[in-house]
Design a protein around this motif. Sequence first.
Motif, short mmCIF file in Angstrom:
data_model
loop_
_atom_site.label_atom_id
_atom_site.label_comp_id
_atom_site.label_asym_id
_atom_site.label_seq_id
_atom_site.Cartn_x
_atom_site.Cartn_y
_atom_site.Cartn_z
N ALA A 141 -26.51 -113.38 -34.91
CA ALA A 141 -25.62 -112.30 -34.22
C ALA A 141 -24.66 -111.54 -35.27
O ALA A 141 -24.38 -110.49 -35.59
N LEU A 142 -24.07 -112.65 -36.11
CA LEU A 142 -23.01 -112.32 -37.02
C LEU A 142 -23.76 -111.41 -38.32
O LEU A 142 -23.21 -110.50 -38.72
N ALA A 143 -24.75 -112.02 -38.59
CA ALA A 143 -25.45 -111.32 -39.55
C ALA A 143 -25.85 -109.86 -39.44
O ALA A 143 -25.96 -108.97 -40.05
N ALA A 144 -26.21 -109.64 -37.97
CA ALA A 144 -26.66 -108.56 -37.54
C ALA A 144 -25.54 -107.42 -37.36
O ALA A 144 -25.54 -106.20 -37.55
N ALA A 145 -24.51 -108.04 -36.86
CA ALA A 145 -23.29 -107.26 -37.03
C ALA A 145 -22.66 -106.74 -38.32
O ALA A 145 -22.17 -105.74 -38.61
#
Length: 246
Positions: A141-145
């Motif tokens: 999720a962090l990478a997507a954000a």
Amino acid sequence: MGRIKKKRVERDARRQPGAQAQAAPPFPQAEVERVMRLWDRAIDTGLMASGADVKYHFTPDGKVLSVAVGRSGQVLANGERLTPSVAERLREEMPLLAGMVTFYENNQLAGRGLDGAPQDGVMPLLPPAGPDPMPAVDQEALAAAQAATAVLVHQGKVAEPVGAMVIPAQRGGVLFAVGGLDGELYVNGRALTRQWADTLRSEVPELASDLDRLQAMRAEWLDAPSQDRTLALVGSCTDPNCHTPH
């Protein structure tokens, strides 16, 4: 407030169940008089009606937090609207009352005014509570954000996300908030409009209160002249699970 009876203030300042009279801290008269003048100014400027119900909390170190509901229904603290920046300043100025400031800030966000507020008077010194266990950051999720935010950087809306606020959820998901060069507040790659905030609440419901706080901060930013907000989020999150700067 100069229009509040001084004896009533002194009486309520000493309301601490189980406390011995001789153990009561000195009444912070100078600080109370300063806060009273702030309330007088709030009345004069129309923020609140004269005679409005005012609650006040004291700490043994002489700090005073006084709250009321203004004409518009907004919570007022020490004569000011309890905006995110005012709340952060009050937490820094009176750390023993930081939890109380957050209580009223959460009430403000929920539209509850002073409902459920503790009794007026001296707040006992409590041992500091340890932070909740730090949730593991959902790396996917962090990478997507971060990727979505990189698009904003490419578009010239956001500087390199120095000072980004990263708030992980216990059950997965993350909020990645940055201040824009245009004064906007972006979360997970998009401006935090009401519609986007509602979408994020459905994705990470346990971070709903964090979204409320970010929305209030964005509203405050948009009310002010546009400016570079690259570092505006640094130090603005008091939750121990909040990572900033990033």
